[in-house]
Write a protein that holds these residues in place. Sequence first.
Motif, mmCIF file in Angstrom:
data_model
loop_
_atom_site.group_PDB
_atom_site.id
_atom_site.type_symbol
_atom_site.label_atom_id
_atom_site.label_comp_id
_atom_site.label_asym_id
_atom_site.label_seq_id
_atom_site.Cartn_x
_atom_site.Cartn_y
_atom_site.Cartn_z
ATOM 1 N N ASP A 61 26.467 18.757 -16.148
ATOM 2 C CA ASP A 61 26.678 19.915 -16.811
ATOM 3 C C ASP A 61 27.927 20.946 -16.505
ATOM 4 O O ASP A 61 28.593 21.386 -17.309
ATOM 5 N N SER A 62 27.552 21.399 -15.290
ATOM 6 C CA SER A 62 28.247 22.315 -14.691
ATOM 7 C C SER A 62 29.829 22.007 -14.238
ATOM 8 O O SER A 62 30.467 22.858 -14.377
ATOM 9 N N VAL A 63 30.311 20.524 -14.489
ATOM 10 C CA VAL A 63 31.619 20.240 -14.378
ATOM 11 C C VAL A 63 32.155 19.569 -15.486
ATOM 12 O O VAL A 63 33.496 19.303 -15.629
ATOM 13 N N LYS A 64 31.583 19.516 -16.463
ATOM 14 C CA LYS A 64 32.032 18.752 -17.746
ATOM 15 C C LYS A 64 33.215 19.538 -18.314
ATOM 16 O O LYS A 64 32.987 20.778 -18.337
ATOM 17 N N GLY A 65 34.087 18.648 -18.591
ATOM 18 C CA GLY A 65 35.329 19.358 -19.091
ATOM 19 C C GLY A 65 36.374 19.832 -18.039
ATOM 20 O O GLY A 65 37.732 20.238 -18.266
ATOM 21 N N ARG A 66 35.964 19.739 -16.799
ATOM 22 C CA ARG A 66 36.679 20.320 -15.611
ATOM 23 C C ARG A 66 36.984 19.050 -14.803
ATOM 24 O O ARG A 66 38.081 19.090 -14.216
ATOM 25 N N PHE A 67 35.835 18.353 -14.592
ATOM 26 C CA PHE A 67 36.130 17.177 -13.453
ATOM 27 C C PHE A 67 36.279 15.825 -14.150
ATOM 28 O O PHE A 67 35.770 15.671 -15.429
ATOM 29 N N THR A 68 36.969 15.068 -13.819
ATOM 30 C CA THR A 68 37.190 13.637 -14.263
ATOM 31 C C THR A 68 36.884 12.528 -13.168
ATOM 32 O O THR A 68 37.740 12.748 -12.192
ATOM 33 N N SER A 70 37.550 8.750 -11.875
ATOM 34 C CA SER A 70 38.143 7.559 -12.551
ATOM 35 C C SER A 70 38.401 6.423 -11.346
ATOM 36 O O SER A 70 38.123 6.817 -10.034
ATOM 37 N N ARG A 71 38.706 5.340 -11.519
ATOM 38 C CA ARG A 71 38.816 4.289 -10.404
ATOM 39 C C ARG A 71 40.122 3.459 -10.572
ATOM 40 O O ARG A 71 40.554 3.179 -11.611
ATOM 41 N N ASP A 72 40.578 3.260 -9.293
ATOM 42 C CA ASP A 72 41.887 2.308 -9.210
ATOM 43 C C ASP A 72 41.440 1.182 -8.328
ATOM 44 O O ASP A 72 41.343 1.084 -6.981
ATOM 45 N N ASN A 73 40.925 0.063 -8.976
ATOM 46 C CA ASN A 73 40.486 -1.180 -8.577
ATOM 47 C C ASN A 73 41.574 -1.968 -7.508
ATOM 48 O O ASN A 73 40.991 -2.378 -6.506
ATOM 49 N N ALA A 74 42.776 -1.674 -7.960
ATOM 50 C CA ALA A 74 43.786 -2.449 -7.166
ATOM 51 C C ALA A 74 43.777 -1.563 -5.742
ATOM 52 O O ALA A 74 44.337 -2.199 -4.676
ATOM 53 N N LYS A 75 43.417 -0.432 -5.796
ATOM 54 C CA LYS A 75 43.492 0.482 -4.513
ATOM 55 C C LYS A 75 42.174 0.538 -4.002
ATOM 56 O O LYS A 75 41.932 1.165 -2.860
ATOM 57 N N ASN A 76 41.433 -0.012 -4.408
ATOM 58 C CA ASN A 76 39.782 0.073 -3.962
ATOM 59 C C ASN A 76 39.455 1.341 -3.792
ATOM 60 O O ASN A 76 38.830 1.785 -2.906
ATOM 61 N N THR A 77 39.682 2.271 -4.731
ATOM 62 C CA THR A 77 39.539 3.588 -4.664
ATOM 63 C C THR A 77 38.992 4.234 -5.822
ATOM 64 O O THR A 77 39.275 3.901 -6.903
ATOM 65 N N VAL A 78 38.142 5.365 -5.799
ATOM 66 C CA VAL A 78 37.404 6.072 -6.761
ATOM 67 C C VAL A 78 38.046 7.609 -6.730
ATOM 68 O O VAL A 78 38.114 8.030 -5.473
ATOM 69 N N TYR A 79 38.337 8.168 -7.720
ATOM 70 C CA TYR A 79 39.048 9.471 -7.595
ATOM 71 C C TYR A 79 38.172 10.581 -8.344
ATOM 72 O O TYR A 79 37.141 10.011 -9.229
ATOM 73 N N LEU A 80 37.998 11.776 -7.971
ATOM 74 C CA LEU A 80 37.392 12.890 -8.767
ATOM 75 C C LEU A 80 38.386 13.978 -8.589
ATOM 76 O O LEU A 80 38.920 14.553 -7.679
ATOM 77 N N GLU A 81 38.971 14.153 -9.970
ATOM 78 C CA GLU A 81 40.036 15.214 -10.313
ATOM 79 C C GLU A 81 39.290 16.353 -10.540
ATOM 80 O O GLU A 81 38.342 16.406 -11.540
ATOM 81 N N MET A 82 39.386 17.467 -9.920
ATOM 82 C CA MET A 82 38.786 18.741 -10.141
ATOM 83 C C MET A 82 39.757 19.983 -10.655
ATOM 84 O O MET A 82 40.625 20.115 -9.920
ATOM 85 N N ASN A 83 39.359 20.256 -11.941
ATOM 86 C CA ASN A 83 40.489 21.437 -12.271
ATOM 87 C C ASN A 83 39.727 22.526 -12.669
ATOM 88 O O ASN A 83 38.309 22.591 -12.398
ATOM 89 N N SER A 84 40.098 23.966 -12.769
ATOM 90 C CA SER A 84 39.596 25.119 -13.025
ATOM 91 C C SER A 84 38.360 25.378 -12.130
ATOM 92 O O SER A 84 37.372 25.682 -12.528
ATOM 93 N N LEU A 85 38.670 25.243 -10.951
ATOM 94 C CA LEU A 85 37.747 25.232 -9.849
ATOM 95 C C LEU A 85 37.161 26.470 -9.508
ATOM 96 O O LEU A 85 37.869 27.860 -9.878
#
Length: 115
Positions: A61-68, A70-85
């Motif tokens: 709940d503390s990060v909803k609307g600010r963090f996203t 996502s995954r890029d399977n071609a790069k074998n990588t998962v991301y965490l986009e963090m905004n309004s930190l």
Amino acid sequence: VQLVESGGGLVQPGGSLRLSCTASGFTVSRYAITWYRQAPGKERELVAAVSSAGSSTNYADSVKGRFTISRDNAKNTVYLEMNSLKPEDTAVYYCNARSLNMQYWGQGTQVTVSS
């Protein structure tokens, strides 16, 4: 076989960071991926999770609307986009890969939100 987090650092309140969790030795698309964080003196907490198919996500709940997450399977990588930190987002961030019978942890990356 390992997970490596990167992208942490020092950022001012209101700023953004993108964390990466890159797998080697296994295919990350076959695993559910969860980002956790642990602040000094506190227990590790779930931040965000994505299913192996990528069709389902879950956020604290503390990060909803600010963090996203996502995954890029071609790069074998998962991301965490963090905004309004916020200063309370300061912690070591870890990624976890989990299947029915296997689990891997990364070493963590420090995120510090401070002016």
